[in-house]
Design an enzyme around this catalytic site. Structure first.
Site, PDB file in Angstrom:
ATOM      1  CB  ILE A 178      -0.981  -0.043   1.130  1.00  0.00           C
ATOM      2  CG1 ILE A 178      -2.215   0.929   0.894  1.00  0.00           C
ATOM      3  CG2 ILE A 178      -0.206   0.180   2.543  1.00  0.00           C
ATOM      4  CD1 ILE A 178      -3.317   0.547   1.899  1.00  0.00           C
ATOM      5  N   GLY A 179       2.160   1.069   0.299  1.00  0.00           N
ATOM      6  CA  GLY A 179       2.828   2.260   0.557  1.00  0.00           C
ATOM      7  C   GLY A 179       4.339   2.112  -0.032  1.00  0.00           C
ATOM      8  CB  SER A 235       5.500  -2.876   1.545  1.00  0.00           C
ATOM      9  OG  SER A 235       4.643  -3.537   0.870  1.00  0.00           O
ATOM     10  NE  ARG A 265       1.480  -6.697  10.963  1.00  0.00           N
ATOM     11  CZ  ARG A 265       1.574  -7.665   9.933  1.00  0.00           C
ATOM     12  NH1 ARG A 265       1.064  -7.392   8.893  1.00  0.00           N
ATOM     13  NH2 ARG A 265       2.398  -8.690  10.277  1.00  0.00           N
ATOM     14  N   GLY A 301       7.636   1.504  12.504  1.00  0.00           N
ATOM     15  CA  GLY A 301       6.589   1.793  11.563  1.00  0.00           C
ATOM     16  C   GLY A 301       6.603   3.290  11.481  1.00  0.00           C
ATOM     17  CB  VAL A 302       7.690   5.561   8.672  1.00  0.00           C
ATOM     18  CG1 VAL A 302       8.754   5.017   9.250  1.00  0.00           C
ATOM     19  CG2 VAL A 302       7.378   4.668   7.467  1.00  0.00           C
ATOM     20  N   GLY A 303       4.139   4.866   9.057  1.00  0.00           N
ATOM     21  CA  GLY A 303       2.996   5.120   8.139  1.00  0.00           C
ATOM     22  C   GLY A 303       1.916   6.171   8.668  1.00  0.00           C
ATOM     23  CD  GLU A 304      -0.941   3.199  11.546  1.00  0.00           C
ATOM     24  OE1 GLU A 304      -0.034   2.597  12.097  1.00  0.00           O
ATOM     25  OE2 GLU A 304      -2.164   3.185  11.875  1.00  0.00           O
TER      26      GLU A 304
END
Lengths: 289, 769
Positions: B485-486, B488, B527, B715-718
């Site tokens: 989704i980003g 990965s 995650r 984790g960096v997404g949120e």
């Protein structure tokens, strides 16, 4: 199944014939930027869509310094704001047309369609009202002319009778030392429907205003001509006091609603703000003409 | 973009910025998204939705619809088994299969505008749509309950007849599903010790993730009871678990094939179309595709909660926080399960505070069932706390970032819900922002202001599997079950390339379906690069171990005598005759040394808190004093990102979250009419920011390695979405003198506040004369 027939007449007579034959179950289509969305949402369910883009009388744009502008009802917005003559003489109408949609939409959408859709929030309608535009309709019983401020009768409904078709908009030539402007307020910088839109055209002789017309959008069930606010400017010195007076009269005439685009209170406030800003912009242009 | 080098100078591939391997398919339009699948004989499904926010279904008649030529099947909740009511842990969420089933197709009652009531399969989408008009549903409308405040009032209409909570007892029907509380120290004594105490009340609106791809699924049912669903989801294994629970079939009988995904942000971690497509496929014997329109997405998929929040914080005049109390009610939507718990667990966790009381309530209302949204629960919660901290900093006269640094959580700080932080980078993040050119630049001009705020998100771990296959030519493929989704795919390939000593373009990443890889939790909770990345790292290490065994066999030594470095196998020179072989040379000899080399690994990395991350943001705004419209002039975000595997995608995550936070702050909200019908069901009037509403978003990557990950990944997404609304509110205050305590801070709302502020100032001035 709900059947849809597509018709593409090439003359006014044919078009009027088809529209008259099918009455309420027919709907003219130009760019379809409103109609197709309404059909998808099930708001309008015509059985006949009558494409009017192939009729010469509906697609022309002709300016004459004496008689003014004949704007074909189906002329796309992009041809309006790419037209140097129109940019010079009707900058307010051009900026209203320029606000509608993306480049793709502008290539399909028309000022006539914007008017016939009957939305109180249409961007080009207040600009047309400010210019004193008249709509020329042709129908089975002949032709008639209607002032743009009298064209929309309620949200989504217009004076057009079954079988009738909007052919063109007739706009007087701009008097010397005059100019028009259109400003709308939207929450973002693009992609929105006007929360309030104000069109204004004024003529200045020295520091005096000799003619003024203000059109208002999204402040009532139909686009309005702000008659009192316009009248109040005429014959007066065009200064901050006069502008403020006109803004207050425009606010008094507005009867907005609360909806997802703004509260009634906020809209009334915006009528004042935008009337001031639009008059100032039109005046600045007029002083150069 | 500034990258503070701290962790990855020792890496060869990690920390570089290669072109993404899935990029060419996406930019040329070849990538298959949910709605792109077509199969021979495929039918089209459409869903009939409730026009009421709250109503009892008295009857559903569909004889007329069934007679329409082209209609093949109609399903309602009667076609679903009655699912288990007991909540089950599924990845990051607790889910009651019964409520999930009732959300897929309404059973007895409809609980929100847009709630699915029936579904039709027909030979064309138009016939299916026409058939929907012929279904007659007899509703008994009930009074809708639209906010947590209304729902919590004694005597409020009850949404779910058998909902109970522990406090109110087994005999009391209620709309409150859960009350959660965290306590520490002596609250009263803490407030007594403060020199300045501020208590404020906040409200935030329901907002949607706004992913651009609407949900779409194709169900295929085999006569032997095995089925396949092609679907756009963040978690193919989650879909398998949830859909089989709702359909009452063995989990192993369903294969889920994930499509490419056009955004999710947490919103695609549950099921909507999948069981309906499968049910219609079962009933018709044909593949059935169900796709949502934008209006269906907004009306009936899970946005995140609007909340009501009260925050009270006390500080000494030196700036030490002595006590904090937070009360929050989250609107869960039609069924229990708002992100109240993560909201309560993150709301003030960035700070080391001796005395605390946090109360959270999960409340059902007649809105769509909420779903996860980027750092679920944290953004709305942080809005109140980070605004009050700004007020406190102003009151005691210290820099707002200094107040955060002075009280910031660090290694050894205990979190309000128990665990103690390992190495984290909150203070480093605030210091990086404080040292930034932006924060130190002068902001000039009328009606302009600068605001800061910070945020915390714990990030998740959970389970992942990975396989690494070495091909005969010495290239490799990396197979995982994590939907990309980003970016990965790029990160997974980079991690494998790093371990195997291969160039990045010789490692192909693959996202497999549920039959082709071991269980892997959803792509959520930031995650994937952490947990799936760890599985890939371990699987690549498994390859290295096998390569050493093969070499040892050839060189007649033990594997311990073989070294592997940067793609080359060598004997350890101190022990044996020097021997050397590249990975490529060895791959050509697999046939004679034991066959293909397959590396595999699976990890279970624990739940929340796998790699805590913090963000701090600085925003400059200009407010139009006549209209209340806010322009964002400049934004800089600093974030503790651990080791940035692919810094460009890390920056993209920071920018994306910030952009969504700006939308949440300024214009996004669900607008319901008095009957509970959603008015803004399109992106025209659900106003996310366009590119003309956003400046370039500047990023500062603060790389404090995560000690629980072999490469130091966090984790960096949120977390980037958490601080923007509060920072913008603080900036608006500095521009105008007005404190905004309700989201969105849209022009009508801000204009009203500005006018009230002017009136009260004029009043004060008049009184002063």
């Amino acid at each position: 199944m709900h059947e849809i027939h597509y018709e593409a007449p090439t003359s006014l007579e044919q078009a009027v014939g088809i529209l008259a034959k099918h009455g309420d179950s027919a709907r003219p289509i130009c760019g379809g930027t409103d109609l197709l969305i309404q059909m998808r949402a099930g708001v309008r369910r015509p059985h006949y869509v009558v494409d009017v883009k192939h009729i010469a009388a509906l697609t022309g744009i002709a300016f004459d310094p004496k008689s003014g502008l004949r704007l074909g009802a189906a002329a796309p917005c992009i041809e309006i704001f790419e037209n140097a003559t129109l940019r010079r003489h009707y900058p307010g109408l051009v900026e209203a047309a320029h606000l509608i949609g993306s480049l793709q939409i502008q290539s399909r959408a028309s000022v006539g369609g914007n008017l016939c859709n009957g939305s109180p929030a249409a961007d080009t309608t207040p600009a047309l009202i400010a210019l004193g535009a008249v709509a020329r309709l042709v129908g089975p019983k002949g032709e008639r002319q209607v002032k743009v401020e009298e064209f929309v009768v309620s949200p989504g409904r217009t004076v057009i009778q079954p079988g009738e078709l909007l052919v063109e908009l007739l706009i007087p030539p701009p008097p010397p030392h005059s100019a028009d402007a259109y400003i709308r307020f939207i929450p973002r910088n693009e992609m929105d429907i006007a929360v309030v839109g104000i069109g204004a055209a004024i003529t200045l002789e020295g520091d005096r205003c000799t003619a003024a017309r203000i059109g208002m959008g999204a402040v009532a069930p139909t686009p309005l001509f702000a008659a009192k606010a316009s009248q109040a400017l005429v014959g007066k010195k065009f200064d901050a006091v006069a502008i403020e007076n006109a803004a207050q009269l425009a606010i008094e005439q507005a009867s907005p609603i609360d909806d997802m685009r703004g509260t009634a209170e906020f809209r009334r406030h915006l009528v004042g703000v935008l009337t001031r800003r639009t008059l100032e912009r039109a005046a600045e242009r007029a002083r150069r003409n | 973009m500034a990258v503070k080098k701290e962790a990855h100078h020792k890496y060869r591939v990690v920390g570089t910025r290669p072109i993404r391997p899935d990029g060419i398919e996406k930019v040329t339009g070849r990538a298959l998204y949910g709605a792109d699948y077509y199969f021979p004989g495929m039918l089209f499904g459409k869903i009939l939705r409730s026009p009421y926010a709250h109503a009892r279904i008295k009857s559903i008649k569909f004889d007329k619809a069934l007679k329409l030529p082209g209609v093949r099947a109609i399903v309602t909740a009667d076609d679903l088994p009655e699912a288990d009511r007991k909540p089950q842990q599924m990845g990051e969420q607790q889910v009651s299969p019964y409520y999930l089933s009732c959300n897929v197709l309404a059973r007895g009652k409809v609980l929100y505008d847009g709630h699915p009531v029936a579904a039709v399969a027909a030979t064309s989408p138009h016939i299916a749509e026409e058939a929907l008009r012929l279904i007659e549903v007899d509703y008994e409308p009930l009074e809708p309950v639209m906010t947590a405040d209304e729902a919590m009032k004694p005597g409020a209409p009850i949404l779910i007849d058998d909902l109970r909570n522990q406090e109110e007892g087994p005999d009391q029907p209620t709309n409150v599903a859960t009350h959660l509380q965290f306590k520490r120290g002596d609250l009263a004594a803490g407030f007594d010790a403060a020199d300045c105490v501020i208590e404020r009340e906040f409200r935030t609106a329901t907002v949607h993730q706004g992913y651009i791809e609407p949900h779409a699924s194709v169900g295929i049912w085999n006569p032997d009871g095995h089925a396949t669903v092609y679907t756009c989801t963040q978690g193919s294994f989650t879909v398998r678990t949830l859909a089989t629970k709702v359909l009452g079939m063995p989990e192993g009988n369903l294969k889920v094939v994930p499509s490419e995904i056009g955004g999710g942000f947490g919103g695609k971690t549950t099921i909507y179309c999948e069981p309906i497509a499968l049910l219609l496929a079962k009933k018709t014997g044909h593949p059935v595709k169900v796709t949502m329109s934008r209006s269906e997405v907004l009306r009936a998929t899970g946005p995140t909660s609007g909340i009501h929040e009260r925050v009270k914080i006390g500080v000494t005049k030196e700036g030490r926080i002595t006590a904090a109390q937070v009360w929050m009610a989250y609107e869960a939507g039609a069924f229990p399960g708002s992100p109240m718990a993560p909201g309560a667990m993150t709301v003030i966790t960035s700070y080391d505070i001796p005395n605390l009381l946090i109360d959270g309530y999960d409340v059902v209302v007649n809105r769509p069932k909420t779903c996860a949204y980027r750092a679920p629960g944290a953004t709305a919660a942080a809005f109140g706390v980070e605004t009050v901290l700004d007020e406190l900093a102003e009151q005691i006269g210290i820099d707002p970032l200094d107040l955060r640094i002075m009280n910031g959580a660090h290694e050894g700080t205990q979190q309000p819900f128990g665990p103690v932080f390992k190495r984290i980078g909150f203070i480093e993040t605030c210091e990086a922002l404080k040292a930034s050119e932006h924060y130190n630049s002068k902001l000039t001009g009328a009606n302009r202001g600068r605001g800061v705020a910070a945020g915390f998100w714990f990030n998740a771990g959970f389970q992942s599997s990975a396989s690494v296959y070495v091909n005969q030519d010495g290239t490799a493929s990396v197979v995982t079950g994590s939907v990309d989704i980003g970016g990965s795919r790029a990160s997974m390939a980079m991690i494998a390339a790093e371990v195997l000593g291969l160039p990045i373009d010789e490692v192909r990443p693959v996202v497999a379906d549920t039959d082709s890889i071991g269980y892997t939790d959803v792509t959520a909770g930031s995650r994937v690069t952490f947990a799936t990345g760890m599985a890939v790292y371990n699987a690549a290490q498994d390859v290295v171990r096998q390569l050493k065994e093969r070499a040892a066999k050839m060189w007649e030594c033990t594997p311990d005598d073989v070294e592997f470095d940067n793609g080359v196998l060598r004997t350890r020179g101190d022990v044996l005759q020097p021997q050397q072989l590249t990975l490529k040379e060895l791959a050509a000899r697999f046939i004679r040394t034991g066959g293909p080399v397959v590396g595999r690994a699976s990890v279970s990395t624990g739940g929340a808190g796998a790699g805590p991350a913090f963000a701090a943001i600085c925003v400059d705004v200009e407010v139009d004093p006549d209209t209340g419209k806010v322009q964002i002039l400049r934004v800089t975000i600093a974030q503790d990102v651990g080791t940035a595997i692919h810094p460009s995608y890390v920056e993209g995550q920071l920018q994306g979250g910030t952009a969504q936070g700006i939308g949440w702050a300024l214009n996004e909200e669900y607008v319901y009419d008095s009957k509970g019908v959603l008015r803004n069901t399109g992106l025209l009037d659900y106003r996310m920011p366009t590119c003309l509403d956003l400046p370039a978003i500047e990023t500062i990557l603060v790389e404090v390695p995560n000690p629980t990950h072999p490469l130091g990944v966090r984790g960096v997404g949120e977390v980037s979405i958490v601080p923007p609304p509060a920072a913008i509110a603080n900036a608006i205050y500095r521009a105008t003198g007005v404190r905004m305590r309700e989201l969105p801070m849209s022009p009508p709302r801000l204009m009203k506040a500005l006018q009230e502020h002017r009136n009260s100032r004029e009043g004060q001035a008049a009184a002063g004369r």
